[in-house]
Scaffold this motif. Structure first.
Motif, PDB file in Angstrom:
ATOM      1  N   PRO A   1      -1.304   1.540   6.975  1.00 46.94           N
ATOM      2  CA  PRO A   1      -0.789   0.343   6.285  1.00 46.94           C
ATOM      3  C   PRO A   1      -0.323  -0.755   7.229  1.00 46.94           C
ATOM      4  CG  PRO A   1      -0.001   2.326   5.206  1.00 46.94           C
ATOM      5  CD  PRO A   1      -0.698   2.775   6.451  1.00 46.94           C
ATOM      6  N   GLY A   2       0.375  -0.388   8.304  1.00 46.22           N
ATOM      7  CA  GLY A   2       0.843  -1.408   9.243  1.00 46.22           C
ATOM      8  C   GLY A   2      -0.290  -2.159   9.888  1.00 46.22           C
ATOM      9  N   ALA A   3      -1.330  -1.436  10.298  1.00 44.14           N
ATOM     10  CA  ALA A   3      -2.493  -2.086  10.908  1.00 44.14           C
ATOM     11  C   ALA A   3      -3.217  -2.960   9.892  1.00 44.14           C
ATOM     12  CB  ALA A   3      -3.444  -1.027  11.468  1.00 44.14           C
TER      13      ALA A   3
ATOM     14  N   THR B   1      -5.677   1.414  -1.282  1.00 47.75           N
ATOM     15  CA  THR B   1      -5.759  -0.034  -1.503  1.00 47.75           C
ATOM     16  C   THR B   1      -4.542  -0.644  -2.193  1.00 47.75           C
ATOM     17  OG1 THR B   1      -7.038   0.419  -3.518  1.00 47.75           O
ATOM     18  CG2 THR B   1      -8.277  -0.074  -1.506  1.00 47.75           C
ATOM     19  N   ALA B   2      -4.104  -0.064  -3.295  1.00 46.68           N
ATOM     20  CA  ALA B   2      -3.031  -0.694  -4.080  1.00 46.68           C
ATOM     21  C   ALA B   2      -1.754  -0.915  -3.271  1.00 46.68           C
ATOM     22  CB  ALA B   2      -2.748   0.129  -5.341  1.00 46.68           C
ATOM     23  N   PRO B   3      -1.303   0.041  -2.437  1.00 48.68           N
ATOM     24  CA  PRO B   3      -0.074  -0.220  -1.667  1.00 48.68           C
ATOM     25  C   PRO B   3      -0.215  -1.375  -0.683  1.00 48.68           C
ATOM     26  CG  PRO B   3      -0.523   2.135  -1.778  1.00 48.68           C
ATOM     27  CD  PRO B   3      -1.743   1.447  -2.298  1.00 48.68           C
ATOM     28  N   VAL B   4      -1.387  -1.553  -0.096  1.00 53.06           N
ATOM     29  CA  VAL B   4      -1.593  -2.661   0.828  1.00 53.06           C
ATOM     30  C   VAL B   4      -1.512  -3.991   0.079  1.00 53.06           C
ATOM     31  CG1 VAL B   4      -3.241  -3.772   2.392  1.00 53.06           C
ATOM     32  CG2 VAL B   4      -2.949  -1.287   2.435  1.00 53.06           C
ATOM     33  N   ILE B   5      -2.116  -4.047  -1.097  1.00 52.72           N
ATOM     34  CA  ILE B   5      -2.066  -5.273  -1.901  1.00 52.72           C
ATOM     35  C   ILE B   5      -0.630  -5.581  -2.301  1.00 52.72           C
ATOM     36  CG2 ILE B   5      -2.800  -6.324  -4.081  1.00 52.72           C
ATOM     37  CD1 ILE B   5      -5.372  -4.564  -3.831  1.00 52.72           C
ATOM     38  N   ALA B   6       0.089  -4.546  -2.762  1.00 59.20           N
ATOM     39  CA  ALA B   6       1.480  -4.746  -3.158  1.00 59.20           C
ATOM     40  C   ALA B   6       2.325  -5.207  -1.970  1.00 59.20           C
ATOM     41  CB  ALA B   6       2.050  -3.454  -3.743  1.00 59.20           C
ATOM     42  N   ALA B   7       2.073  -4.640  -0.792  1.00 59.41           N
ATOM     43  CA  ALA B   7       2.845  -5.029   0.395  1.00 59.41           C
ATOM     44  C   ALA B   7       2.566  -6.473   0.791  1.00 59.41           C
ATOM     45  CB  ALA B   7       2.515  -4.083   1.545  1.00 59.41           C
ATOM     46  N   LEU B   8       1.323  -6.908   0.669  1.00 59.76           N
ATOM     47  CA  LEU B   8       0.992  -8.304   0.971  1.00 59.76           C
ATOM     48  C   LEU B   8       1.731  -9.249   0.032  1.00 59.76           C
ATOM     49  CD1 LEU B   8      -2.839  -7.965   1.669  1.00 59.76           C
ATOM     50  CD2 LEU B   8      -1.114  -8.791   3.287  1.00 59.76           C
ATOM     51  N   ARG B   9       1.765  -8.898  -1.246  1.00 59.14           N
ATOM     52  CA  ARG B   9       2.480  -9.742  -2.198  1.00 59.14           C
ATOM     53  C   ARG B   9       3.988  -9.709  -1.928  1.00 59.14           C
ATOM     54  NH1 ARG B   9      -1.566 -12.700  -2.730  1.00 59.14           N
ATOM     55  NH2 ARG B   9      -3.032 -12.330  -4.415  1.00 59.14           N
ATOM     56  N   ALA B  10       4.492  -8.545  -1.536  1.00 59.59           N
ATOM     57  CA  ALA B  10       5.922  -8.453  -1.236  1.00 59.59           C
ATOM     58  C   ALA B  10       6.295  -9.288  -0.022  1.00 59.59           C
ATOM     59  CB  ALA B  10       6.305  -6.990  -0.997  1.00 59.59           C
TER      60      ALA B  10
END
Length: 339
Positions: free
Chosen positions: A94-96, A135-144
């Protein structure tokens, strides 16, 4: 006999009075190649086009995920997979993934395309639950983080798309054009999300074994016309549909070249056109670049050729380099610099 009409797209600023703007964009045409199956080809003036064809070729395309289609848009590729053909494993953590998303945006990406299942030749299917977890956690993190750039979920599966849209995605990019999971149409329709319909001959596991076509350009045009109609029947307005000829998905080098030469034909479908050719094998074959990471120059050449035919969305790995090339191309085409 069915006739097909391919506008001869031009970018020269010296546009003749009879020319029409292609898809309300930055290229124009005053001639059209009329094609029929069996090899019939002839040039005809734009004034001889049937009214419905002229309308489809010239009407200004609606915005996609809030982005106007009056200039080429760059879709940055973010594969959160261990096995994608070019960058598998690089952005799996996720960090990368978040760092690379930031770099793509800083480099000029208009859209991020996030995928959790490799569809390279020979790739095996990933369970929907695993693809969603990627995928979903990366999208949520971008929005956060407050990232407002449009996000596309690159998936064939309804459940993955539903989770991605709930996490903040705006667009669904289906390489199977609703043939793998027809329920995906309902997810996109319910969310009011734009949908990319791509052509692929066969599944990733087998698609490159022996691809064959009667006429690759016309066969794929007919396929996409049928898939657009299916999406419309499922409640997705044509104004929210994007078409993609699927470079490299069940195609030989010769098939890919034929599609690239004839790209402007797909504007007759009345939808924005997306091209995803970045770093693909045929570029390495022609450009003597065996390693995918070394194919940026050839990928940029293909992207510029596509933009010169009015292709509205270019799906690429090398965002900053392609953006620089497009800035120069647009300055030459329009006699003005665009930011």
């Amino acid at each position: 006999m069915t006739a097909y009409f391919r506008p001869i797209a031009r970018t020269d600023p010296a546009r003749p009075a009879e020319a029409r703007w292609l898809a309300g964009g930055w290229t124009w045409f005053s001639e059209v190649e009329e094609m029929t199956r069996g090899g019939g080809r002839r040039l005809m003036p734009v004034s001889d086009l049937p009214a419905e064809v002229l309308e489809a070729l010239t009407v200004r395309r609606a915005p996609v995920a809030g982005l106007t289609m009056d200039r080429p848009r760059l879709m940055g590729i973010l594969n959160v997979t261990p096995d994608s053909f070019s960058d598998g494993g690089l952005f799996e953590r996720p960090g990368a993934a978040l760092d690379h998303a930031g770099a793509l945006i800083a480099g000029g990406a208009d859209i991020l395309d996030i995928g959790g299942e490799s569809t390279r030749p020979g790739a095996r299917e990933v369970p929907a639950e695993e693809e969603t977890q990627r995928t979903a956690p990366v999208i949520a993190a971008l929005r956060a983080e407050g990232q407002g750039v449009p996000i596309s979920i690159d998936t064939r599966k309804a459940g993955v798309a539903r989770a991605a849209l709930a996490a903040g995605a705006d667009l669904v990019n289906d390489v199977a054009a609703l043939t793998f999971d027809p329920a995906l149409a309902g997810v996109a329709a319910e969310a009011g999300a734009p949908l990319v319909l791509m052509h692929a001959q066969g599944a990733p596991e087998t698609m490159q074994q022996d691809p064959r076509y009667d006429d690759v350009l016309l066969d794929i045009y007919d396929y996409l016309a049928e898939r657009v109609a299916a999406a419309e029947a499922a409640g997705i307005a044509r104004a929210r549909i994007v078409v993609d000829p699927g470079i490299g998905f069940g195609k030989t080098k010769e098939h890919n070249l034929a599609l690239l030469r004839g790209l402007s034909l797909f504007h007759a479908l009345g939808c924005p056109v997306l091209l995803g050719a970045s770093r693909k094998r045929f570029i390495g074959t022609i450009g003597n670049a065996p390693e995918a990471r070394d194919r940026a120059p050839g990928s940029i050449a293909v992207a510029l050729a596509a933009a010169a035919q009015g292709v509205q969305i270019l799906r690429v790995h090398d965002i900053a380099e392609t953006r620089q090339a497009l800035c120069l191309a647009e300055a030459l085409w329009t006699r003005e610099e665009r930011p």
